[in-house]
Scaffold this motif. Structure first.
Motif, PDB file in Angstrom:
ATOM      1  N   GLN A  46       0.806  -1.230   0.057  1.00 32.91           N
ATOM      2  CA  GLN A  46       0.076  -0.074  -0.019  1.00 32.91           C
ATOM      3  C   GLN A  46       0.902   1.312   0.160  1.00 32.91           C
ATOM      4  O   GLN A  46       2.063   1.330   0.577  1.00 32.91           O
ATOM      5  CB  GLN A  46      -0.921  -0.127   1.172  1.00 32.91           C
ATOM      6  N   LYS A  47       0.395   2.348  -0.398  1.00 33.37           N
ATOM      7  CA  LYS A  47       1.048   3.753  -0.343  1.00 33.37           C
ATOM      8  C   LYS A  47       1.472   3.716   1.255  1.00 33.37           C
ATOM      9  O   LYS A  47       0.934   3.461   2.106  1.00 33.37           O
ATOM     10  CB  LYS A  47       0.168   4.713  -0.548  1.00 33.37           C
ATOM     11  N   ILE A  48       2.673   4.315   1.648  1.00 33.64           N
ATOM     12  CA  ILE A  48       3.655   4.474   2.608  1.00 33.64           C
ATOM     13  C   ILE A  48       3.728   3.041   3.149  1.00 33.64           C
ATOM     14  O   ILE A  48       4.311   3.109   4.317  1.00 33.64           O
ATOM     15  CB  ILE A  48       2.940   5.128   3.595  1.00 33.64           C
ATOM     16  N   GLN A  84       3.044   8.546   8.777  1.00 31.59           N
ATOM     17  CA  GLN A  84       3.248   8.777   7.574  1.00 31.59           C
ATOM     18  C   GLN A  84       2.190   8.914   6.602  1.00 31.59           C
ATOM     19  O   GLN A  84       2.043   9.601   5.611  1.00 31.59           O
ATOM     20  CB  GLN A  84       4.005   7.556   6.929  1.00 31.59           C
ATOM     21  N   ALA A  85       1.127   8.067   6.959  1.00 32.81           N
ATOM     22  CA  ALA A  85      -0.154   8.231   6.305  1.00 32.81           C
ATOM     23  C   ALA A  85      -0.769   9.383   6.087  1.00 32.81           C
ATOM     24  O   ALA A  85      -1.239  10.191   5.130  1.00 32.81           O
ATOM     25  CB  ALA A  85      -1.103   6.948   6.748  1.00 32.81           C
ATOM     26  N   LYS A  91      -0.371  16.070   2.074  1.00 38.13           N
ATOM     27  CA  LYS A  91       0.260  16.283   0.970  1.00 38.13           C
ATOM     28  C   LYS A  91      -0.491  16.224  -0.251  1.00 38.13           C
ATOM     29  O   LYS A  91      -0.484  17.116  -1.211  1.00 38.13           O
ATOM     30  CB  LYS A  91       1.607  15.763   0.797  1.00 38.13           C
ATOM     31  N   MET A  92      -1.180  15.016  -0.328  1.00 42.73           N
ATOM     32  CA  MET A  92      -2.068  14.811  -1.597  1.00 42.73           C
ATOM     33  C   MET A  92      -3.211  15.839  -1.916  1.00 42.73           C
ATOM     34  O   MET A  92      -3.603  16.007  -2.814  1.00 42.73           O
ATOM     35  CB  MET A  92      -2.547  13.280  -1.566  1.00 42.73           C
ATOM     36  N   ASN A  93      -3.627  16.506  -0.625  1.00 48.19           N
ATOM     37  CA  ASN A  93      -4.763  17.500  -0.505  1.00 48.19           C
ATOM     38  C   ASN A  93      -4.258  19.181  -0.302  1.00 48.19           C
ATOM     39  O   ASN A  93      -5.129  19.675  -0.117  1.00 48.19           O
ATOM     40  CB  ASN A  93      -5.545  16.959   0.516  1.00 48.19           C
ATOM     41  N   GLY A  94      -2.875  19.020  -0.531  1.00 47.59           N
ATOM     42  CA  GLY A  94      -2.216  20.368  -0.335  1.00 47.59           C
ATOM     43  C   GLY A  94      -2.801  21.043   1.158  1.00 47.59           C
ATOM     44  O   GLY A  94      -2.585  22.132   1.088  1.00 47.59           O
ATOM     45  N   LEU A  95      -2.474  20.177   1.962  1.00 47.21           N
ATOM     46  CA  LEU A  95      -2.826  20.584   3.457  1.00 47.21           C
ATOM     47  C   LEU A  95      -1.386  20.411   4.179  1.00 47.21           C
ATOM     48  O   LEU A  95      -0.610  19.660   3.906  1.00 47.21           O
ATOM     49  CB  LEU A  95      -3.738  19.898   4.232  1.00 47.21           C
ATOM     50  N   LYS A  96      -1.340  21.328   4.964  1.00 48.45           N
ATOM     51  CA  LYS A  96       0.153  21.159   5.818  1.00 48.45           C
ATOM     52  C   LYS A  96      -0.359  20.158   6.905  1.00 48.45           C
ATOM     53  O   LYS A  96      -1.442  20.187   7.349  1.00 48.45           O
ATOM     54  CB  LYS A  96       0.351  22.680   6.644  1.00 48.45           C
ATOM     55  N   ALA A  97       0.655  19.122   7.364  1.00 45.69           N
ATOM     56  CA  ALA A  97       0.475  18.257   8.344  1.00 45.69           C
ATOM     57  C   ALA A  97       1.728  18.590   9.317  1.00 45.69           C
ATOM     58  O   ALA A  97       3.016  18.557   9.014  1.00 45.69           O
ATOM     59  CB  ALA A  97       0.661  16.955   7.810  1.00 45.69           C
ATOM     60  N   ALA A 112      10.944   9.304   6.804  1.00 44.86           N
ATOM     61  CA  ALA A 112       9.671   9.136   5.926  1.00 44.86           C
ATOM     62  C   ALA A 112       8.886  10.092   5.936  1.00 44.86           C
ATOM     63  O   ALA A 112       8.399  10.709   5.060  1.00 44.86           O
ATOM     64  CB  ALA A 112       9.308   7.841   6.149  1.00 44.86           C
ATOM     65  N   VAL A 113       8.453  10.398   7.066  1.00 44.71           N
ATOM     66  CA  VAL A 113       7.418  11.584   7.301  1.00 44.71           C
ATOM     67  C   VAL A 113       7.957  12.891   6.809  1.00 44.71           C
ATOM     68  O   VAL A 113       7.077  13.348   6.043  1.00 44.71           O
ATOM     69  CB  VAL A 113       7.092  11.812   8.953  1.00 44.71           C
ATOM     70  N   LYS A 114       9.061  13.297   7.020  1.00 46.39           N
ATOM     71  CA  LYS A 114       9.608  14.420   6.356  1.00 46.39           C
ATOM     72  C   LYS A 114       9.595  14.298   4.779  1.00 46.39           C
ATOM     73  O   LYS A 114       9.472  15.202   4.232  1.00 46.39           O
ATOM     74  CB  LYS A 114      11.155  14.640   6.832  1.00 46.39           C
ATOM     75  N   GLY A 115       9.849  13.086   4.418  1.00 44.59           N
ATOM     76  CA  GLY A 115       9.899  12.891   3.150  1.00 44.59           C
ATOM     77  C   GLY A 115       8.664  13.046   2.157  1.00 44.59           C
ATOM     78  O   GLY A 115       8.517  13.443   1.246  1.00 44.59           O
ATOM     79  N   TYR A 116       7.476  13.079   2.951  1.00 47.41           N
ATOM     80  CA  TYR A 116       6.264  12.974   2.631  1.00 47.41           C
ATOM     81  C   TYR A 116       5.811  14.750   2.820  1.00 47.41           C
ATOM     82  O   TYR A 116       4.528  14.886   2.943  1.00 47.41           O
ATOM     83  CB  TYR A 116       5.273  12.272   3.250  1.00 47.41           C
TER      84      TYR A 116
END
Lengths: 323, 323
Positions: A46-48, A84-85, A91-97, A112-116
């Motif tokens: 799956q993704k991530i 990560q999820a 990111k896919m929705n253009g929101l800051k996490a 990994a989290v930073k990578g996303y």
């Protein structure tokens, strides 16, 4: 919670283009060894690298489609796959996490989290510190909290893994899923109940973190106490909402030892050539510990994820190279 | 050798129900990192965990369909994937298989050969001892020798991996395959020449076992000299027949360091969640060592196998458990 067929279909429809429909794999060797047919739903692909992407994606979908005002950001606390999820779904929705992580979180997961694109905030490695930091960031930034498991949207999102498994196989006697917070197991139980009511759903847990087993057998929610398992994804206590669903729809919870978990993990790596994390080996270990129960049966098994630190292994190989 | 389209089709047709049509996988993360599109043909998911099953299966098919008298048994010498492939192909056809293995062969590979019903005969770990033992067993038992790479049937069998790769993808700019004895690379080159002549075929080799590179660049066959690479599948010298085909149809041979090979291997394990052996990481390592050459290109890459000793890694995990 609306767990009708129609609603579960709607949930799946709303996220299916944003997630992978992961493959179902099998192994003649493992089937022969165990005397049953095992169909592995491979959420390590799956993704991530884990099923957590499903819940985070559905939560995000509901957030953006039901709130009147678009939120500015999302926030969560997690040292694992949920972090990560959330980072990737945002990111896919253009929101800051904003992701609150304990300062002893494995470097590979932080990277990994930073990578996303997630903004990592470190805190002391206690649940209290994680929650208070998350709360502060939430208030300061007008961010929406995305919980890891104890929420309707998350459970419904995770339910889609079992739905694909049921759609892509002949009728299953059992579906096995690991249980930590219970998002995956509760979602799996709702799906089986709606789409394949004859299929029995079994939760699988390490003996060293058997709060779900204890809660299920006693009928009373009991927290996880100082769990010492290599299955880092399964250390957390069962969610309250998750527990209610599990009590109603899950047929049983089985446990395995740490040794059995590692044996099952090695068997899957060697025979199936896939990388899975320790938590994901727990269901196969539970079959190996309860062979008679599964003899001659067709068993669907959710491989929850494939994220683990491989650094030590590659250091070993590198030493062989230099020697 | 008949490498016409029609004959390559016939070869594939004759074995396709006996082997797996392995999946093609990709990774957004790896594509982004390298600036090209990489399509991985995953022969680690092939029967016995490596492409060698293709050649052994086709050799066996020809043996049983062209010989007037059914042979009593087959024999080979190998410490690696070819041993397992011959043992399983023989088992599938009800033939006895004698496998000569060096006495220092990894236990995991010896057990695998036995698991497929092969009769293992140990010998000193030299090519001379392997060949003389094989010859003795062959004569004593009326067994047919199945060579590992330097034979028309083997090359034609291995050609089917690239054929499936070409069929299952849009036109490729390159196909990369590792080169040891040259069965896979020669077969790949014949296939590309017949079915996708615009696709360039590149052989990939570790610097520490660069006999194919040296032979290709000089135009003169040169043996492998004391190769010290972790890519145990690529230590062997290039076959003579293989070399002729490679000289005629392969566009180039690239090399990578051991360090690059391990980096590529870790990248594939971590990002794609699949278990591959060191030899199978060599083509990705060669892309990483020659980024400009592949920028913006569509690259097919054959993951040759996924057999390696995981014992040390699981020992490490077990130590963590006990601590």
């Amino acid at each position: 919670m609306n767990s009708s067929k129609a609603n579960l279909e709607k949930v799946h429809e709303s996220i299916k283009d944003l997630i992978h429909r992961t493959p179902i794999m099998r192994s003649d060797g493992i089937d022969e060894l165990l005397g049953c047919e095992v169909l592995f739903k491979c959420e390590n692909f799956q993704k991530i690298g884990a099923f957590k992407m499903r819940g985070a994606t559905y939560f995000m979908h509901e957030l953006l489609n039901t709130e009147i005002e678009r939120p500015k950001a999302v926030v969560t606390h997690s040292s694992g796959n949920h972090a990560q999820a959330v980072a990737l779904a945002a990111k896919m929705n253009g929101l800051k996490a904003y992701i609150v992580m304990p300062k002893d979180a494995p470097k590979v997961k932080v990277e990994a989290v930073k990578g996303y694109g997630g903004e990592v905030h470190f805190c002391e490695p206690t649940l209290e510190a994680r929650e208070s930091n998350m709360e502060r960031i939430r208030a300061e930034n007008g961010a929406v909290f995305i919980p890891p498991f104890d929420h309707e949207h998350i459970i419904l999102g995770q339910s889609t893994a079992a739905k694909e498994l049921i759609e892509d196989t002949d009728e299953l006697d059992y579906i096995l899923a690991p249980v930590g917070g219970g998002g995956l197991l509760a979602g799996t139980a709702l799906t089986a109940n709606a789409f394949s009511p004859k299929t029995k759903v079994i939760g699988c847990e390490p003996e060293m973190a058997d709060d779900a087993y204890q809660s299920f057998k006693s009928g009373k929610w009991q927290p996880s106490k100082n769990p010492k398992t290599l299955a880092d994804g399964l250390k957390t206590s069962l969610g309250k909402l998750n527990f209610d669903i599990i009590l109603e729809h899950v047929n049983d919870i089985l446990c395995c030892s740490e040794k059995q978990m590692l044996e099952a993990m090695q068997l899957i790596w060697e025979r199936m050539k896939i990388v899975i994390e320790p938590s994901a080996a727990v269901p196969l270990a539970c079959i190996m510990a309860n062979r008679e129960m599964f003899k001659g049966k067709r068993v669907g098994l959710i491989i929850s994820g494939g994220n683990l630190d491989l650094g030590d292994f590659f250091k070993l190989l590198d030493q062989k190279r230099s020697s």
